[in-house]
Design an enzyme around this catalytic site. Structure first.
Site, PDB file in Angstrom:
ATOM      1  CB  SER A 239     -48.251 -16.775  79.308  1.00 43.02           C
ATOM      2  OG  SER A 239     -46.749 -17.362  80.254  1.00 43.02           O
ATOM      3  CD  GLU A 350     -51.124 -18.347  86.682  1.00 39.56           C
ATOM      4  OE1 GLU A 350     -51.026 -19.324  85.795  1.00 39.56           O
ATOM      5  OE2 GLU A 350     -51.820 -17.314  86.694  1.00 39.56           O
ATOM      6  CG  HIS A 454     -49.183 -20.875  83.089  1.00 42.55           C
ATOM      7  ND1 HIS A 454     -49.474 -18.923  83.404  1.00 42.55           N
ATOM      8  CD2 HIS A 454     -48.273 -20.777  81.807  1.00 42.55           C
ATOM      9  CE1 HIS A 454     -48.993 -18.432  83.286  1.00 42.55           C
ATOM     10  NE2 HIS A 454     -48.340 -19.284  81.719  1.00 42.55           N
TER      11      HIS A 454
END
Length: 536
Positions: A239, A350, A454
């Protein structure tokens, strides 16, 4: 074509008690499919002695059955007082043996509620937070081990290195793992004309990135004392951490500090310019009644943190022409980056975690009528094209439809493009993590399947999976791919399918590991690469 920002040999393959989080200790399963022959490093201390001498002083860590841990080691001076919003300075030396069995403070941040818990980890957030942790295999080895430096995610506003326990990764991958804190939010990314006036280069912001670079210099100078090889360093992150990895790829200041890079779910986000961030910083300072840096430095850290939480303010790195000379895609396209081998990718779903936190976990559900409203609010003039390519009829729930929109627009296509651009200059490997039951163990109250959202791949990499036999086997192979990439610059694992370079994409699923040749088409990248919205 511009010259690469790297050593000429860096693009070639070279020498060939814990869990991913403390509360998951003891929940590990699976066997790493690695051949450890010829891969290792000699610790400086005798077996059972965890005292290590760094250039700043001695530290004593704690022993584990399979790994040793050295926690809370300062890599820079505390950025407090006059050092607030300045580049990091070296830490002070100390006498005697420093206790390294407890982590340092996490950096200033708000409380974070995530499916995994508070990402700040243990401790109280503080400006005095520039600490790192080193995890080493417990056994001795005749050779220096590869080093893997983890940069945590959290949108550049939350998180800590201590949240991620590198012991299992170190032991099973035969590597030295470093995790670190860096300044976050306004403390790490405030750009302001007054601060630029103090800089010899006339720039401001990017202090969090400079912290990460200071940690990499500390690794270069000290990691041999822990049995690590300073000439074989892999930076990896997820990230915001994955974004940071790609930012270091284009920063001239990281030349020679690492040899390989792994970017998980974060490469290619567009960044603001120095000018726009300074305007944002000036407006924020005015809201505090401050016109200059001295006024801002006089304010208590807690007051600044509270004022920084306005959701309309985006605390991220900026393209300042120095630390970050160019936008990531522009630098990659022109070849102006460090041409080391790069492994990067995304998860198959995600965006579903964003939908879950925005709707279900907030006590409401996205309805069929609400789906086009949400799309139009986000994509404006492009909404008709988006709705045509993501019709509700194709998905079981509106949440899955919106999750697909987020996945493709904000992650999959941006990272596919960076993998493509890098492939013109260096070895580029891309993956898609596709365990559609990766987060079932959390049993979240969500009215649709989260799939592989995610962040769900992180515990597979760090060795923190205790799931089905197929999930355990996938985790072992992923840990093997990641750590062998650190060893050699090529991702491989014994007994696992070969990983081909881009344009093939390695699809990592418990059912089977396969290769995709249609990733851009599957994610409708022709739509999103025409001008995608800024990532988070």
């Amino acid at each position: 074509m511009s010259a690469p920002l790297t050593r000429p040999e860096a693009g070639r393959a070279t020498r060939g008690p814990s869990s991913w989080r403390r509360r998951l200790r003891g929940a590990l399963a699976g066997t790493l499919l690695l051949s450890a022959a010829g891969l290792g490093a000699a610790p400086a201390a005798a077996a059972g002695d965890t005292t290590v001498t760094t250039r700043y002083g001695q530290v004593r860590g704690e022993t584990g059955e399979s790994a040793n841990a050295y926690l809370g080691i300062p890599y820079a001076a505390p950025p407090v007082g006059d050092r607030r919003w300045t580049p990091p300075s070296p830490p002070a030396r100390w006498t005697g043996v420093r206790d390294a069995t407890a982590p340092g403070n996490p950096c200033m941040q708000a409380n974070s509620s995530t499916p995994w818990g508070d990402l700040a980890g243990p401790g109280t957030p503080s400006e005095d937070c520039l600490y790192l942790n080193v995890h080493t295999p417990a056994d001795r080895s005749p050779r220096e081990r590869p080093v893997m430096v983890w940069i945590h995610g959290g949108g550049f506003t939350i998180g800590s290195g201590t949240f991620y326990d590198g012991g299992e990764l170190a032991a099973r991958g035969d590597v030295v793992v470093v995790t670190l804190n860096y300044r976050l939010g306004a403390f790490g990314y405030l750009a302001h004309a007054g601060l630029a006036g103090e800089s010899p280069e006339g720039v401001s912001g990017n202090y969090g990135l400079l912290d990460q670079q200071a940690a990499l210099r500390w690794v270069r100078q000290n990691i041999a004392a822990f049995g690590g090889d300073p000439d074989n360093v892999t930076i990896f992150g997820e990230s915001a951490g994955g974004g940071s990895v790609c930012q270091h790829l284009v920063s001239p200041r990281t030349l020679g500090l690492y040899d390989r890079a792994i970017a998980q779910s974060g490469c290619g986000f567009p960044l603001p310019t120095q000018e726009s961030q300074q305007r944002t910083g000036a407006s924020w300072a005015e809201s505090l009644g401050c016109a200059d840096a001295a006024c801002l430095r006089s304010r208590p850290a807690g007051e600044l943190l509270t004022a920084s939480l306005n959701p309309g303010t985006r605390w991220v790195p900026n393209v300042d022409g120095r630390v970050l000379p160019l936008q990531i895609p522009d630098a990659l396209e022109s070849g102006r980056f460090h041409r080391v081998p790069v492994l990067q990718g995304t998860t198959a779903d995600e965006g579903r975690l964003t939908v879950a936190t925005t709707y279900d976990l907030a006590g409401r559900q996205l309805t069929p009528a609400g789906y086009p409203v949400a799309v139009r609010a986000l994509y404006g003039d492009r909404s008709d094209a988006v709705l045509a390519r993501y019709p509700l009829s194709r998905y079981d729930t509106p949440a899955e439809a919106l999750g697909a929109v987020f996945t493709d627009s904000q992650f999959a296509c941006l990272q596919s493009r960076t993998a493509e651009l890098m492939a013109d200059h260096t070895r580029s490997y891309q993956y898609e993590f596709a365990d559609r039951h990766a987060m079932d163990y959390l049993d979240l109250p969500v009215g649709f399947p989260l799939g592989a959202p995610h962040g769900s791949e992180i515990r597979y990499v760090f060795g923190g999976v205790s799931g089905t036999p197929a999930q355990n086997a996938l985790a072992a192979r992923m840990l093997g791919y990641w750590t062998n990439f650190a060893h050699t610059g090529v991702p491989y694992a014994v007994g696992a399918p070969r990983w081909h370079q881009y344009p093939k994409v390695q699809v990592l699923a418990p059912e089977a590991i396969t290769q995709s040749t249609t990733f851009p088409e599957d994610h409708r990248c022709d739509l999103w690469l025409q001008g995608s919205p800024a990532g988070p």
